[in-house]
Design a protein around this motif. Structure first.
Motif, PDB file in Angstrom:
ATOM      1  N   LEU A  54      -2.247   9.052   4.924  1.00  0.00           N
ATOM      2  CA  LEU A  54      -3.243   9.049   3.857  1.00  0.00           C
ATOM      3  C   LEU A  54      -3.022   7.812   3.006  1.00  0.00           C
ATOM      4  O   LEU A  54      -1.913   7.569   2.537  1.00  0.00           O
ATOM      5  CB  LEU A  54      -3.108  10.278   2.964  1.00  0.00           C
ATOM      6  N   ILE A  55      -4.104   7.053   2.821  1.00  0.00           N
ATOM      7  CA  ILE A  55      -4.071   5.895   1.931  1.00  0.00           C
ATOM      8  C   ILE A  55      -5.191   6.134   0.939  1.00  0.00           C
ATOM      9  O   ILE A  55      -6.357   5.896   1.245  1.00  0.00           O
ATOM     10  CB  ILE A  55      -4.273   4.586   2.697  1.00  0.00           C
ATOM     11  N   GLY A  56      -4.861   6.683  -0.199  1.00  0.00           N
ATOM     12  CA  GLY A  56      -5.883   7.113  -1.151  1.00  0.00           C
ATOM     13  C   GLY A  56      -6.686   8.239  -0.528  1.00  0.00           C
ATOM     14  O   GLY A  56      -6.134   9.244  -0.102  1.00  0.00           O
ATOM     15  N   ALA A  57      -8.004   8.050  -0.419  1.00  0.00           N
ATOM     16  CA  ALA A  57      -8.864   9.062   0.200  1.00  0.00           C
ATOM     17  C   ALA A  57      -9.067   8.801   1.693  1.00  0.00           C
ATOM     18  O   ALA A  57      -9.705   9.594   2.376  1.00  0.00           O
ATOM     19  CB  ALA A  57     -10.218   9.083  -0.498  1.00  0.00           C
ATOM     20  N   ARG A  58      -8.501   7.721   2.199  1.00  0.00           N
ATOM     21  CA  ARG A  58      -8.668   7.355   3.609  1.00  0.00           C
ATOM     22  C   ARG A  58      -7.664   8.104   4.477  1.00  0.00           C
ATOM     23  O   ARG A  58      -6.502   8.256   4.116  1.00  0.00           O
ATOM     24  CB  ARG A  58      -8.487   5.859   3.790  1.00  0.00           C
ATOM     25  N   TRP A 116       5.935   2.794   1.302  1.00  0.00           N
ATOM     26  CA  TRP A 116       5.165   1.563   1.154  1.00  0.00           C
ATOM     27  C   TRP A 116       4.822   1.058   2.542  1.00  0.00           C
ATOM     28  O   TRP A 116       5.623   1.161   3.471  1.00  0.00           O
ATOM     29  CB  TRP A 116       5.960   0.517   0.388  1.00  0.00           C
ATOM     30  N   THR A 161       6.444   9.724   1.342  1.00  0.00           N
ATOM     31  CA  THR A 161       5.553   8.729   0.753  1.00  0.00           C
ATOM     32  C   THR A 161       6.273   7.392   0.834  1.00  0.00           C
ATOM     33  O   THR A 161       7.405   7.271   0.369  1.00  0.00           O
ATOM     34  CB  THR A 161       5.214   9.078  -0.702  1.00  0.00           C
ATOM     35  N   GLU A 173      -9.375   5.075  12.070  1.00  0.00           N
ATOM     36  CA  GLU A 173      -9.991   5.710  10.892  1.00  0.00           C
ATOM     37  C   GLU A 173     -11.461   5.922  11.200  1.00  0.00           C
ATOM     38  O   GLU A 173     -12.163   4.967  11.535  1.00  0.00           O
ATOM     39  CB  GLU A 173      -9.817   4.797   9.679  1.00  0.00           C
ATOM     40  N   HIS A 185       0.844  -1.194   0.000  1.00  0.00           N
ATOM     41  CA  HIS A 185       0.000   0.000   0.000  1.00  0.00           C
ATOM     42  C   HIS A 185       0.883   1.250   0.000  1.00  0.00           C
ATOM     43  O   HIS A 185       1.820   1.341   0.785  1.00  0.00           O
ATOM     44  CB  HIS A 185      -0.907   0.029   1.232  1.00  0.00           C
ATOM     45  N   ARG A 186       0.562   2.196  -0.867  1.00  0.00           N
ATOM     46  CA  ARG A 186       1.306   3.455  -0.926  1.00  0.00           C
ATOM     47  C   ARG A 186       0.658   4.415   0.063  1.00  0.00           C
ATOM     48  O   ARG A 186      -0.553   4.650   0.021  1.00  0.00           O
ATOM     49  CB  ARG A 186       1.229   4.013  -2.345  1.00  0.00           C
ATOM     50  N   VAL A 187       1.458   4.947   0.982  1.00  0.00           N
ATOM     51  CA  VAL A 187       0.966   5.774   2.084  1.00  0.00           C
ATOM     52  C   VAL A 187       1.710   7.103   2.111  1.00  0.00           C
ATOM     53  O   VAL A 187       2.932   7.137   1.953  1.00  0.00           O
ATOM     54  CB  VAL A 187       1.170   5.042   3.433  1.00  0.00           C
TER      55      VAL A 187
END
Length: 104
Positions: free
Chosen positions: A74-78, A31, A29, A101, A3-5
């Motif tokens: 941030l993980i995408g919009a999360r 992983w 940024t 979250e 996951h890219r964070v």
């Protein structure tokens, strides 16, 4: 770690009226590996709002040497708020973050 964070730190700014507001500045940024706590994500329901608990593992880096519980991921919009940070085995290799979250 798939996951890219984006790791963000809070920055207080003051507007022309003297009101303080918080903006978020990206620090790094990285992983990450998302690990469900207790066999899965934990959900706490309170007044129509659900808080999900997550454990996130990231590699230690000098950019994250000052990582604090006031920062967020941030993980995408999360958006995940960091509640605790563990330097696994004190080896400066893996950081394990306990996060929450809020989902409306």
């Amino acid at each position: 770690m798939r996951h890219r964070v984006i790791v963000q730190s809070p920055t207080a700014t003051v507007d022309s009226y003297g009101q303080e507001s918080i903006t978020w500045a990206p620090v790094s940024t990285v992983w990450a590996e998302l690990v469900g706590r207790g066999g899965g994500t934990q959900a706490i329901v309170n007044k129509g709002q659900v808080t999900l608990g997550h454990t996130v593992r990231i590699r230690y880096s000098s950019a994250l040497a000052n990582l604090k519980e006031t920062w967020r991921l941030l993980i995408g919009a999360r958006v995940l708020q960091i509640s605790s940070i563990t330097n696994v085995d004190y080896l400066n290799e893996i950081l394990e973050l306990t996060c929450s979250e809020e989902v409306v």
